[in-house]
Design a protein around this motif. Sequence first.
Motif: not given
Length: 161
Positions: A37-60
């Motif tokens: 929805e507006e402003g909310r997104y589901k991470v859909d690939n594995i981070p290579f460098f970003a810390r404290d993020l994972a596949l499937g996290d809901i982020v703004s």
Amino acid sequence: MEQDKSERYVKIIIPLEQDEDGYPPAGSERLWALQLEEGRYKVDNIPFFARDLALGDIVSAIPEQGAEEGVLRYQQVLQPSGHSTFRILVQDEDQVPEVCRLLEPLGCGIERSHLPRLIAIDIPPSVSLEAVREALAPGHAQERWEHEESCLGQPATEQGG
């Protein structure tokens, strides 16, 4: 009938802090995400460098000023997915298939970086972090690879303590 997902996918820019040695090798990482929805997104690939993020996290995220349409700037994690993210740096690129053979049967997802010796690992909540660590331990002890635990989720099977 399945909806065309391409219209709902965006790129989210994750700012990165480089250390004194210039690692990670970029000032930001771009991750694919699915707009919920507006402003909310589901991470859909594995981070290579970003810390404290994972596949499937809901982020703004918010639109990135001056960027092309569909490029957003990461704000924060709203809802962790429970997934964990490990990164593995192999000493020799030829060892990448061995790492894949160790981790895929455990249920881990694997993405290869544009850097040939770097692998990003997604560990779903149903997979034991200890089993992954044990699988990686011999190669680590033999100095064939190093691993970094960049995001530790809360597995559904983890026992409280």
